[in-house]
Each structure stands twice: as structure tokens, then as C-alpha cells.
Design a protein around this motif. Sequence first.
Motif, PDB file in Angstrom:
ATOM      1  N   UNK A  32      32.914  48.803  33.481  1.00 43.63           N
ATOM      2  CA  UNK A  32      34.212  48.267  33.073  1.00 43.63           C
ATOM      3  C   UNK A  32      34.069  47.260  31.929  1.00 43.63           C
ATOM      4  N   UNK A  33      32.813  46.929  31.589  1.00 39.33           N
ATOM      5  CA  UNK A  33      32.487  46.067  30.440  1.00 39.33           C
ATOM      6  C   UNK A  33      33.164  44.702  30.523  1.00 39.33           C
ATOM      7  N   UNK A  34      33.083  44.121  31.732  1.00 42.87           N
ATOM      8  CA  UNK A  34      33.639  42.785  31.936  1.00 42.87           C
ATOM      9  C   UNK A  34      32.529  41.754  31.789  1.00 42.87           C
ATOM     10  N   UNK A  35      32.870  40.570  31.308  1.00 41.47           N
ATOM     11  CA  UNK A  35      31.898  39.485  31.200  1.00 41.47           C
ATOM     12  C   UNK A  35      31.626  38.913  32.587  1.00 41.47           C
ATOM     13  N   UNK A  36      30.643  38.016  32.673  1.00 40.41           N
ATOM     14  CA  UNK A  36      30.339  37.372  33.956  1.00 40.41           C
ATOM     15  C   UNK A  36      31.567  36.656  34.497  1.00 40.41           C
ATOM     16  N   UNK A  37      32.239  35.879  33.631  1.00 41.91           N
ATOM     17  CA  UNK A  37      33.437  35.156  34.078  1.00 41.91           C
ATOM     18  C   UNK A  37      34.565  36.130  34.383  1.00 41.91           C
ATOM     19  N   UNK A  38      34.699  37.194  33.567  1.00 46.45           N
ATOM     20  CA  UNK A  38      35.762  38.162  33.802  1.00 46.45           C
ATOM     21  C   UNK A  38      35.559  38.923  35.097  1.00 46.45           C
ATOM     22  N   UNK A  39      34.326  39.367  35.347  1.00 46.94           N
ATOM     23  CA  UNK A  39      34.058  40.102  36.585  1.00 46.94           C
ATOM     24  C   UNK A  39      34.214  39.194  37.799  1.00 46.94           C
ATOM     25  N   UNK A  40      33.974  37.892  37.614  1.00 46.40           N
ATOM     26  CA  UNK A  40      34.149  36.954  38.721  1.00 46.40           C
ATOM     27  C   UNK A  40      35.572  36.950  39.242  1.00 46.40           C
ATOM     28  N   UNK A  41      36.546  37.054  38.337  1.00 44.38           N
ATOM     29  CA  UNK A  41      37.946  37.114  38.760  1.00 44.38           C
ATOM     30  C   UNK A  41      38.238  38.342  39.593  1.00 44.38           C
ATOM     31  N   UNK A  42      37.691  39.481  39.197  1.00 35.65           N
ATOM     32  CA  UNK A  42      37.886  40.719  39.961  1.00 35.65           C
ATOM     33  C   UNK A  42      37.222  40.624  41.326  1.00 35.65           C
ATOM     34  N   UNK A  43      36.030  40.035  41.344  1.00 38.06           N
ATOM     35  CA  UNK A  43      35.336  39.898  42.621  1.00 38.06           C
ATOM     36  C   UNK A  43      36.083  38.958  43.562  1.00 38.06           C
ATOM     37  N   UNK A  44      36.730  37.935  43.010  1.00 34.78           N
ATOM     38  CA  UNK A  44      37.456  37.020  43.871  1.00 34.78           C
ATOM     39  C   UNK A  44      38.689  37.674  44.486  1.00 34.78           C
ATOM     40  N   UNK A  45      39.338  38.567  43.773  1.00 40.90           N
ATOM     41  CA  UNK A  45      40.441  39.317  44.380  1.00 40.90           C
ATOM     42  C   UNK A  45      39.916  40.125  45.561  1.00 40.90           C
ATOM     43  N   UNK A  46      38.769  40.715  45.362  1.00 41.84           N
ATOM     44  CA  UNK A  46      38.125  41.501  46.405  1.00 41.84           C
ATOM     45  C   UNK A  46      37.756  40.615  47.599  1.00 41.84           C
ATOM     46  N   UNK A  47      37.217  39.435  47.313  1.00 40.13           N
ATOM     47  CA  UNK A  47      36.775  38.517  48.366  1.00 40.13           C
ATOM     48  C   UNK A  47      37.956  37.947  49.149  1.00 40.13           C
ATOM     49  N   UNK A  48      39.016  37.584  48.440  1.00 40.97           N
ATOM     50  CA  UNK A  48      40.209  37.077  49.135  1.00 40.97           C
ATOM     51  C   UNK A  48      40.774  38.154  50.051  1.00 40.97           C
ATOM     52  N   UNK A  49      40.806  39.387  49.551  1.00 42.61           N
ATOM     53  CA  UNK A  49      41.254  40.494  50.390  1.00 42.61           C
ATOM     54  C   UNK A  49      40.371  40.653  51.609  1.00 42.61           C
ATOM     55  N   UNK A  50      39.053  40.479  51.412  1.00 41.72           N
ATOM     56  CA  UNK A  50      38.115  40.594  52.528  1.00 41.72           C
ATOM     57  C   UNK A  50      38.378  39.520  53.578  1.00 41.72           C
ATOM     58  N   UNK A  51      38.599  38.293  53.130  1.00 45.81           N
ATOM     59  CA  UNK A  51      38.839  37.197  54.071  1.00 45.81           C
ATOM     60  C   UNK A  51      40.094  37.459  54.906  1.00 45.81           C
ATOM     61  N   UNK A  52      41.168  37.855  54.233  1.00 45.13           N
ATOM     62  CA  UNK A  52      42.409  38.162  54.954  1.00 45.13           C
ATOM     63  C   UNK A  52      42.204  39.367  55.871  1.00 45.13           C
ATOM     64  N   UNK A  53      41.439  40.345  55.390  1.00 44.01           N
ATOM     65  CA  UNK A  53      41.176  41.529  56.201  1.00 44.01           C
ATOM     66  C   UNK A  53      40.425  41.209  57.474  1.00 44.01           C
ATOM     67  N   UNK A  54      39.447  40.325  57.382  1.00 45.52           N
ATOM     68  CA  UNK A  54      38.704  39.929  58.580  1.00 45.52           C
ATOM     69  C   UNK A  54      39.638  39.306  59.620  1.00 45.52           C
TER      70      UNK A  54
END
Length: 435
Positions: free
Chosen positions: A276-298
Motif C-alpha cells: 500500500x506504500x504507506x510510510x511508518x507514520x501513515x501505516x501506524x494510523x491504519x494499524x491503530x484503527x485495526x487495534x481499536x477494533x480489536x480492543x472493542x472486539x475482545x
Amino acid sequence: MKNSTLEATAPTPGDGTAEAGDANWLRTLNPNEKRTLAASFSGYAVDAFDYYTLPLVTPILLSLWGMSKTEVGLIGTATLVASALGGWAAGILADRYGRVRILQLTILVFAIFTFACGLAQTPGQLLVARTLQGLGFGGEWAVGSVLIAEMIRPAYRGKAVGLVQSSWAVGWGAAVLVSMALFSFLPPEVSWRVMFLLGLLPALLIVFIRRSISDPEIYVQTRAAVARGERSGNFLAIFKPGVLGTTVLASLLFTGMQGGYYAIGVWLPTFLKNERHLTVLGSGGYQFMFIVGAFVGYLCGAYLSDRLGRRRAFILFAIGAGLLVYAYTLLPITDGLMLLLGFPLGFFMSGIFSGAGAFLAELFPNELRGSGQGFCYNFGRGIGATFPALVGVLSDRMHLPLGTAIGICAAVAYAIVVVVALCLPETRGRDLRQN
């Protein structure tokens, strides 16, 4: 024969399912239950931090050491195979020597060898250190989840185990935050080492556990019954007729769960950066959406596991995860839509584990709980560990896009979960004193 002291008495108000929907359930826990919950939550969070260090530094290692995707996948797979062996061994030892003592040992092992990863000079050295780290990584969950299941009353068991599972997202999120800071302010050849070296800090948790936590009464009584010869203490009894079918099916169930999870989790940072050619900071935002979803999912998965039952919750989350990973990795979606889909993908992919510890604890008798839970979950982890390597092989050898390889492997894994869940019994609300 069961010891009479272990036979269930009439259900008490605190044990019944009528209280399962109580929003204030945490306040009703006694001090020992709360301390156990805090220790297990913290242990699993630092477990996650240490585990996600490798996926987060993978893009750097691919560049600095010229490693192939197959080599990285091998390290990820070796870690998970070792964690499978460590989890089963820890479960056996926990049945014999106590939950609390072995929990401390597993935390010490994964902390020391995570630190050792930061000292590696070659891919081979990293492979060895990471593999040894896996022994403690697998053991911590196996012992901690048994400890929680035995300590918390049946009405709240699913919620408590699910809350502990949610700490995985907390540790994961902390790892992403720390990596973003380190990668932004330190040169690559230093930042990845610091990430691993920080893994020694969780050893401090052992001090709290040693001073504050004791083994559950169910375990103490069961060991006394084993000593009197009234119960079998042989861990191989999980392979005997009457128990073998449960062992096989539960192992397959967790193979599917973990195969899907690791196929995505191990490769997500690399997928976002390289495809997806995202930078470290850019990919961090995508990962945080994933992580927040994971926390709520748990957290939601914990309530649904108690509300709908263990099997229905597994099936619901497996179907949701399968559909979302297909869209996330295989459909030509925009970066904006990918950002939004990260939340539900994390929700379903992680929430499926909320009922895992409670379900396994309810499937096996008291004297085999650590052995059975340790084997099934970690057999699933060991076989599921081949999925990250398979993703790497499909991408390298068959020249498939990384996203396509991830999607195929995850879809197969979640299909296994649905089929096997239909074959297992429902255990919601089972009183462990009757096991």
C-alpha cells in the motif's frame, strides 16, 4: 472417582447466570479475584508487546539484512511453533506445580529472550533467540487463562477471560506507539534493537505476582485429590477414550482461529508499507484503527460469549473475519475505505478469542485442565504458525501479491473454525466444581 469436596453444591447467587448481564460485575469481584485479573491482564499485555516487536521491525530487517519474506516467515513460524511447545509444557507444569509459580516462570523466559533478540547480529541468531522467546510467550497465556477461569465465578468467567484477552490490543497498541517514536527519532540500525531490548521490562511483573496472587482453591483441592489417588494426574489422559474426541476437535478449532489471525497479524505492517506504500507514520494510523477494533472486539466478544454461548460466538466472529479479510486484502479498495475497514476487521479477527480460555477450561476436567488447555490452544498455535510461512512462500515462490496470499490463507483458516465449532458441545455456564 471425584473427591466429594469438589462436587458442586446448589448454585449460589454469585454463581448463577442471572447476573451475567450485570454491567457492574467488576465491582462484585473480591480482592483476590481483582488481583488475579490485574496480573493476568498485565501479563498478556506485555506478552503482546513482545510478540509484535518482530512484525513491526520486519520492514527494517528486510532492508538492513537483505532478508527474504520466506526467511521472515520462518522466524515468525518458529516462534509460534516454540510457543506451542511452551504452552503445552507450561500447562502440564501448572497442573503439577501450581498456576502462580509457572506463570512467573513463563514471564521471565519471554522477557529474557526478547531482550536477547535485540543483541542478535545475524538472522540465524535472531531465529534462535526468537524461538526461545516463544517458549515463554506460549506458556504465559496457557497458565494465565486457566488461572482466571478457575478464580472467577461462572457467571462472569467469559467476561473476565475476554477482558484479559483485550489486553492483547493494549500491548499491541503500545508496541505500535513505541515503534513509531523510535523509528522517527533513532536510526534504523539502532531503533529495531531498542524495541527488543525493552522486552526485559515485563520481568518486573513477577514481583507483583509473587506478592499478591495465590493458586485457586479448585486447583488446591484437585491436587489433594490426585495425591490421594482419587483423580488421575497423568497429562496423557487427554488422549484417552472419552476425552480424545474433545482434544482433537478443540485443537482443530484453535488451529483455524490462530492460522487466520497470524496470517494477517504477522504480515500486516509489511503489507501496508510495501504494497500500500504507506510510510511508518501513515501505516501506524491504519494499524491503530485495526487495534481499536480489536480492543472493542475482545470486550464485545466476551459479552457475546456469555450471552449467545461459546459456539455461536465463535461462528459469528469467524464469518465476520473471513468476509472482512477478503475485502481488506483482495478487493481493489481505496486507502480511505481500507482505513475504515480496519476497525471491523480487527473487531472480528480478535473478538473470536474472547471465549477461548473459558471454553477450554469448561471442556476439560479439573485435573487435566492445564494439560488440555495448554495442548489444544498451543497445538492450534503450532499448526496455525505455518500460515505466516505459507503466506511468505505463496508470495515469493508463486509470485502472488502479498495481500492475495494473506487473504487465501485466512479464508481457509476461518472456514475450519465454522465447521469444527458445529461439532463441539456448548459449555456456557458450566460449574468447574463439577468437572
